[in-house]
Design a protein around this motif. Structure first.
Motif, short mmCIF file in Angstrom:
data_model
loop_
_atom_site.label_atom_id
_atom_site.label_comp_id
_atom_site.label_asym_id
_atom_site.label_seq_id
_atom_site.Cartn_x
_atom_site.Cartn_y
_atom_site.Cartn_z
N PHE A 135 47.81 35.06 85.81
CA PHE A 135 47.39 34.74 84.46
C PHE A 135 48.61 34.36 83.59
O PHE A 135 48.90 35.05 82.60
CB PHE A 135 46.65 35.92 83.84
CG PHE A 135 45.60 36.50 84.76
CD1 PHE A 135 44.30 36.02 84.74
CD2 PHE A 135 45.92 37.52 85.65
CE1 PHE A 135 43.33 36.55 85.59
CE2 PHE A 135 44.96 38.05 86.50
CZ PHE A 135 43.66 37.55 86.47
N ALA B 146 50.91 32.96 80.71
CA ALA B 146 50.48 32.93 79.32
C ALA B 146 51.59 32.49 78.39
O ALA B 146 52.77 32.46 78.75
CB ALA B 146 50.01 34.33 78.90
N GLN C 171 52.39 33.78 74.35
CA GLN C 171 52.01 34.73 73.31
C GLN C 171 52.70 34.30 72.02
O GLN C 171 53.89 33.96 72.03
CB GLN C 171 52.43 36.14 73.72
CG GLN C 171 51.80 36.59 75.03
CD GLN C 171 52.48 37.77 75.68
OE1 GLN C 171 53.60 38.16 75.32
NE2 GLN C 171 51.81 38.36 76.67
N GLU D 4 47.21 35.47 72.22
CA GLU D 4 47.59 35.05 73.57
C GLU D 4 46.65 33.97 74.08
O GLU D 4 45.44 34.04 73.92
CB GLU D 4 47.55 36.25 74.51
CG GLU D 4 47.98 35.94 75.94
CD GLU D 4 48.09 37.17 76.81
OE1 GLU D 4 49.17 37.39 77.38
OE2 GLU D 4 47.10 37.92 76.91
N PHE D 5 47.27 32.97 74.72
CA PHE D 5 46.53 31.95 75.46
C PHE D 5 47.07 31.94 76.88
O PHE D 5 48.28 31.88 77.08
CB PHE D 5 46.70 30.57 74.82
CG PHE D 5 46.09 29.46 75.64
CD1 PHE D 5 44.72 29.23 75.61
CD2 PHE D 5 46.87 28.67 76.47
CE1 PHE D 5 44.14 28.22 76.39
CE2 PHE D 5 46.31 27.66 77.24
CZ PHE D 5 44.95 27.44 77.20
N TYR D 6 46.16 31.98 77.85
CA TYR D 6 46.63 31.97 79.23
C TYR D 6 45.69 31.19 80.14
O TYR D 6 44.54 30.88 79.78
CB TYR D 6 46.84 33.39 79.76
CG TYR D 6 45.64 34.30 79.82
CD1 TYR D 6 44.81 34.35 80.94
CD2 TYR D 6 45.36 35.18 78.77
CE1 TYR D 6 43.74 35.22 81.01
CE2 TYR D 6 44.28 36.06 78.83
CZ TYR D 6 43.47 36.07 79.96
OH TYR D 6 42.41 36.94 80.02
N ARG E 147 43.94 30.72 84.11
CA ARG E 147 43.53 31.41 85.34
C ARG E 147 43.52 30.35 86.45
O ARG E 147 42.49 29.71 86.72
CB ARG E 147 42.13 32.01 85.18
CG ARG E 147 42.04 33.16 84.18
CD ARG E 147 40.64 33.78 84.23
NE ARG E 147 40.50 34.93 83.37
CZ ARG E 147 39.96 34.90 82.14
NH1 ARG E 147 39.55 33.75 81.64
NH2 ARG E 147 39.87 36.00 81.43
N TYR F 278 41.60 32.45 75.46
CA TYR F 278 42.27 32.97 74.27
C TYR F 278 41.77 34.39 74.04
O TYR F 278 40.58 34.68 74.15
CB TYR F 278 41.97 32.14 73.01
CG TYR F 278 42.16 32.97 71.76
CD1 TYR F 278 43.44 33.39 71.38
CD2 TYR F 278 41.07 33.42 71.01
CE1 TYR F 278 43.62 34.22 70.28
CE2 TYR F 278 41.25 34.23 69.91
CZ TYR F 278 42.52 34.64 69.54
OH TYR F 278 42.69 35.47 68.46
N TRP G 273 39.65 40.20 76.84
CA TRP G 273 38.85 39.12 77.40
C TRP G 273 37.40 39.54 77.70
O TRP G 273 36.52 38.69 77.74
CB TRP G 273 39.51 38.55 78.66
CG TRP G 273 39.79 39.55 79.74
CD1 TRP G 273 40.93 40.29 79.89
CD2 TRP G 273 38.94 39.93 80.82
NE1 TRP G 273 40.83 41.10 81.00
CE2 TRP G 273 39.62 40.89 81.60
CE3 TRP G 273 37.66 39.54 81.22
CZ2 TRP G 273 39.07 41.47 82.73
CZ3 TRP G 273 37.10 40.11 82.35
CH2 TRP G 273 37.81 41.06 83.09
N ASN H 139 54.56 36.22 82.10
CA ASN H 139 54.01 36.21 83.46
C ASN H 139 54.40 37.52 84.14
O ASN H 139 55.31 37.56 84.97
CB ASN H 139 54.52 35.02 84.26
CG ASN H 139 53.93 35.00 85.66
OD1 ASN H 139 52.78 35.36 85.87
ND2 ASN H 139 54.73 34.61 86.64
#
Length: 358
Positions: free
Chosen positions: A78, A80, A82, A93-95, A97, A109, A119, A180
Motif C-alpha cells: 500500500f 502512499a 501523506q 493519506e492517499f495510497y 493497492r 483516500y 479505510w 511505504n
C-alpha cells in the motif's frame, strides 16, 4: 523594469513555489526506512523505498498541488503519500493497492487519526475508485488540494481519477511523507510541492443527503479500556464503567462516528463504550440498525442483547470489514428514558460506529 531583474524575480518565484523536484539528496528529506536508496528506474532518478518513510518536514503544505511519479510492483502492499501531517499518526493519506489494479479499491483516500487509518469507515465514492495500475512504467500522480476538497489525476489526464469531496481532517499546513512501511519496493521520482492559496478544483461537490430520521448523530464516548474486561459480562455494573471519563463525539455526514479521533488503539486499550439515550413515549419494540468496526457488544438498559464481529476477513477471505447498516436488534423500550450502550473494539482499518432507530 530592467530585463535582468525581471528574469531574476521570475526565477526566484519559480523556485520558491516548488515548480522543480525536490532532489532526494537534499538535506530537506529525512529518511526512516529499511531501504532508502537513490537509483535509476525506467530512465529516471528515483528513490527506492521499503519498510519506512521519507519525510519532507519543512513542506508546510496546506493547499496547492503535490505531484510525483511512482513505480509499483505487482504485489500486495500500500505505497502512499501523506500530507498536511501534524505529527506522528496525524495526517491525510492517499495510497495505491497494486494487487487490486482495476478493482473498485485500486486506490484509497483516508484520514489518519492517532495512527489509525480508516479505510473500513471511508469507502466508495469520494474515497476509492477503480483504475488499472501500470507495473512496467512510471505512473504520474497529481493531487490538487483546496481546503476540504482534493482531486487526484493520473498521467496528466484532463479529468480526475478520484474526487475527494470531503477531506475529513481540519485543514492545516503540515509536513509531507512518502510512506511505504511494507516489505516490497516502491520507487518515487520527481516530487514537486507547489503551494497555492486556492488552486482550482474542477469537480463540483453535491450536497450531502440528509441523514435518515432516527440516526444517532451524537454519542457519549468513554475513555478506552481493554476488551478483556468485558469477557462474560452480560449485565453492566457501575464498578465496570464508573472509573471511565466521557466525551461527546458527533457523527459525520454519513452518520459515522470515527472513534480514532479521540484515542489511539493499543493491545491493552482497544475498546470504548459509546452510549445514547432513547426516550420512548410508551412501552414498545423498536428496530435499532447499526454498523461497527471491528467488534461490538450491545447493551440496552444494562442487559446484553447482541455481540458480533466484523473484523477483516472474519466472515470469509473476501470480507473487508467495511462499516454499514448490516446488523439490527429489536429493542424492548420502556416508557421514559432507555440507555443503549455499545462496546466497540478495534484491531485495525477503522474504529467506528453508526446507528439509527427505525
Amino acid at each position: 523594469m530592467h530585463r535582468t531583474l525581471f528574469i531574476f524575480l521570475c526565477l526566484t518565484a519559480y523556485h520558491a513555489f516548488g515548480t522543480t523536484p525536490v532532489p532526494f539528496d537534499s538535506p530537506r528529506w529525512k529518511f526512516d526506512a529499511k531501504t532508502a536508496v537513490r537509483e535509476t528506474r525506467f530512465g529516471q532518478e528515483a528513490l527506492r523505498l521499503q519498510g519506512g518513510f521519507a519525510l519532507l518536514a519543512d513542506a508546510d503544505f496546506k493547499n496547492g498541488v503535490i505531484s510525483f511519479d511512482i513505480s509499483v510492483k505487482k504485489a500486495r502492499y500500500f505505497p502512499a503519500i501523506q500530507f498536511r501531517m501534524q505529527g506522528a499518526g496525524q495526517f491525510e493519506e492517499f495510497y495505491l493497492r497494486p494487487h487490486q489494479s482495476g478493482n473498485p479499491d485500486a486506490m484509497q483516500y483516508t484520514p489518519v487519526y492517532n495512527g489509525l487509518g480508516g479505510w473500513q469507515l471511508y469507502h466508495g465514492p469520494g474515497y476509492t475508485n477503480a483504475a488499472p495500475l501500470p507495473f512496467d512504467r512510471w505512473l504520474h500522480v497529481k493531487i490538487v488540494v483546496n481546503e476540504r476538497e482534493a482531486e487526484v489525476y493520473f498521467d496528466d489526464q484532463p479529468e480526475p481519477i478520484l474526487f475527494i469531496s470531503r477531506l475529513k481532517r481540519t485543514p492545516a499546513a503540515g509536513m509531507i511523507s512518502l510512506a511505504n512501511p511494507w516489505p516490497e519496493d516502491v520507487w518515487y521520482s520527481n516530487v514537486i510541492i507547489t503551494p497555492e492559496a486556492a488552486p482550482v478544483i474542477k469537480s463540483k461537490s453535491k450536497p450531502f443527503p440528509p441523514l435518515p430520521a432516527g440516526t444517532i448523530t451524537q454519542w457519549e464516548v468513554s475513555a478506552p479500556f481493554s476488551e478483556k474486561l468485558l469477557a462474560g459480562v452480560t449485565t453492566l455494573s457501575s464498578a465496570l464503567h464508573s472509573p471511565l471519563s466521557w466525551v461527546t463525539l458527533a457523527a459525520d455526514e454519513a452518520g459515522t462516528a470515527d472513534l480514532s479521533i479521540l484515542s489511539a488503539v493499543s493491545k491493552d486499550s482497544n475498546t470504548v463504550f459509546v452510549k445514547t439515550t432513547i426516550t420512548s413515549a410508551r412501552d414498545e419494540i423498536r428496530k435499532f440498525s447499526f454498523g461497527f468496526s471491528d467488534r461490538v457488544r450491545l447493551y440496552c438498559n444494562g442487559k446484553l442483547l447482541y455481540a458480533g464481529e466484523d473484523n477483516f476477513q472474519s466472515r470469509d477471505y473476501r470480507f473487508l470489514g467495511t462499516i454499514g447498516y448490516f446488523d439490527a436488534v429489536w429493542l424492548d423500550l420502556k416508557k421514559g428514558p432507555n440507555e443503549v450502550w455499545m462496546a466497540i473494539s478495534e484491531n485495525f482499518g477503522g474504529w467506528g460506529v453508526k446507528a439509527r432507530l427505525e
